[in-house]
Design an enzyme around this catalytic site. Sequence first.
Site, mmCIF file in Angstrom:
data_model
loop_
_atom_site.group_PDB
_atom_site.id
_atom_site.type_symbol
_atom_site.label_atom_id
_atom_site.label_comp_id
_atom_site.label_asym_id
_atom_site.label_seq_id
_atom_site.Cartn_x
_atom_site.Cartn_y
_atom_site.Cartn_z
ATOM 1 N N TYR A 515 0.802 -1.215 0.000
ATOM 2 C CA TYR A 515 0.000 0.000 0.000
ATOM 3 C C TYR A 515 0.842 1.275 0.000
ATOM 4 C CZ TYR A 515 -3.892 -3.112 0.671
ATOM 5 O OH TYR A 515 -4.814 -4.108 0.492
ATOM 6 N N ILE B 65 -11.781 -7.613 -5.128
ATOM 7 C CA ILE B 65 -10.978 -6.568 -5.760
ATOM 8 C C ILE B 65 -9.502 -6.911 -5.574
ATOM 9 C CG2 ILE B 65 -10.495 -4.088 -5.892
ATOM 10 C CD1 ILE B 65 -13.221 -3.526 -4.847
ATOM 11 N N PRO B 66 -8.992 -7.860 -6.366
ATOM 12 C CA PRO B 66 -7.564 -8.185 -6.256
ATOM 13 C C PRO B 66 -6.744 -6.972 -6.707
ATOM 14 C CG PRO B 66 -8.577 -9.345 -8.102
ATOM 15 C CD PRO B 66 -9.679 -8.662 -7.371
ATOM 16 N N HIS B 67 -5.619 -6.744 -6.037
ATOM 17 C CA HIS B 67 -4.823 -5.578 -6.416
ATOM 18 C C HIS B 67 -3.350 -5.801 -6.127
ATOM 19 C CE1 HIS B 67 -6.456 -5.022 -2.328
ATOM 20 N NE2 HIS B 67 -5.302 -4.472 -2.038
ATOM 21 N N GLY B 68 -2.508 -4.963 -6.735
ATOM 22 C CA GLY B 68 -1.079 -5.082 -6.510
ATOM 23 C C GLY B 68 -0.348 -3.860 -7.015
#
Lengths: 572, 148
Positions: A515, B65-68
């Site tokens: 993040y 909601i896959p994220h990277g």
Amino acid sequence: MDFLNQLIFIGAVLLFTSIVASSAASRFGVPLLLVFLALGMLAGEDGFGGVNFDNYATAYLISTIALAVILFDGGMRTSIKSFRVGLRPALSLATVGVLITAVVTGLFTSYILGLHWMQGLLLGAIVGSTDAAAVFSLLHSHGLQLKERVGATLEIESGINDPMAVFLTIILIEMISAGEVAPGWWLAGAFAWQMGLGALLGIAGGYLLLAIINRLTLALGMYPLLVLAGGLMVYGLTNVLGGSGYLAIYLTGLLLGNQPMHSRQNILRVHDGMAWLSQIVLFVLLGLLASPSAIVADAIPAISAALVLIFVARPLATLVCLAPFRMPWREMLFIAWTGLRGAVPIILAIFPLLAGLDGAQHYFNIAFFVVVASLTLQGWTLAPLSRLLRLQVPPKPAPVQRVELDIPVASGYELVTYHLKEVTPVVGKPLKQLRLPEGSRLVGVLRDSSFLQSDGEMRLAQNDGVYIVCHEHTLEQLNKLFAAEATPAQLDDRGFFGEFVLDGQATLSDVAMMYGLQIPAELQSRTLAEHLTGSMRNRPVVGDRVRLDKVQLVVREMDDGRVARVGISLHD
Amino acid sequence: MQISEILSPSRIAGNVDVSSKKSVLELLANLIADDTPDLTQTEIFDSLCARERLGSTGLGHGVAIPHGRLRGSKQTLGAFIQLNEGVDYDAVDQQPVDLLFALLVPEASTDEHLQVLARLAEMFSDSELVTRLRQGGSNTALYELLKE
């Protein structure tokens, strides 16, 4: 004979009115106990009823039994798991806290009113303990769900602090009657004996009772009665032997409620009713007993005692007692404010009357006023304050009904009923897409009074009745699917726990990388669970939050004392 | 932030049949890689998987909601898949997931990343939108729905 029939009629009218009034009261958020008390006063000598009841001995007997039943039920409903975070602060509040409250209230009021300090102390002791009935009913009303550390502390405190107040009151009455002023060392011994015996008999009685319940085969309706009789036996025996019966019956209840017990839901349901009946009887009776006109005459001392108690003594006691536990200030403030007084002070105020102490009527009037003030001021503001201090967590939904399958082959299994609302997550979903937790099975869907043929394509709809057989371990997960209700935005899942979920075992460096967060080097290798536990400086509970650079971490799920899942809120 | 800035119809697939979380993540990685020459399918897939290892991105109610974050990527990229039948995704409510919005951001971006993710989560909590997305349709139809 005519008199008896009148008595039955008046009693029934009062009970009936109380129950009907409770439905209206809960709509306006009025503390129920206050309604019962008011009804009693209305029926009494200064009200419309004109019932002139002033038999203190009868009132004492009935209210003692009622209080015992309330504590018993409270114990049964207290989860032993909540002891993890609540027991130590509650013990501190229930002993040292009661003492500080009594002494501070006593000295202040005796100074203001020019009483002898022993009389002041007696008054302090009478109003020294918080009330289990009030705390349990107010903390569980309107779907209020407090953070566990706060809720558990308040509940356990209210369950175990009456014995201390009773002890102090009786000792002070004896000392005043005998003209003694210096407490001797024998006090400590007497205290240890009362509490020790209460604890011992309470736990031993609980195990014995449990063994008997689980061995006997009885008609269904008999189990709750057996439990009630057993609990009151423990209470009576402990008191006869000089121990604290209140402590004993609370512990017996606690033990029964937290062990596998035959016919458990049935017992809990009946005892829920018993506790309600006791609360109504208790508060209506105490309302009847009071003479509002006489209380008004004692208004000045009563108001000073109430103000000192609420704004000085309780906050001070909370501050001192909770100092070692490093609770967040919001939680301390809430606990300081939620020093709800209820039946116990009024019952204890009967003691000086029965003992024939000088000015006993004044104690009673003052105690009564303090209770009404506390229930009004604190009881009414408790829910809004918990919102203001952000101590509420998302409510835990529950089935409409739970029935255990009480046969040997189905141990731990229950039949639960859900009534689907528009917002329930499963509404609109075809059955075949539903993943029920292992050990649970959907057995029927009722719509418009008839069972639906369940094929995989069928979609659940609003107002459906859903029947599921499940193991009690899977209940929480099922509730989230089938029982969820609309909640205000700050208490819905995303609003409260944040957008995403992380494993408690994820390391801070991984999360920071994902993040784009800046975190100090020494934190890099910590897991989220370690970080949250460390930053809280306390045992973590669901809803605890800690800032990490631009995001907030929120404890989402605890498992066996460990932080299992953490929510991450991307807003500040 | 507008959805049109991070999504294009070419990175949308509707009425898809897959059987596992792994294959749907692969498919999402494919959609992005095909559209973005300087990124490979493998590095995108690995990045999404790295996030899943920290905890499932399944939000509940069938949405994930896959994220990277990716070093090589220059801009924020989204991709969307609607499945005919949900797959096990270890979501918070343990229910299968059938709507997935993947988001990849450049390593340099910080605040924006968080805002876009929060916005997406909010968008997918709208039950009306979710119901309409579930009905499927062409890439452009889904794109129009999401753009609103």
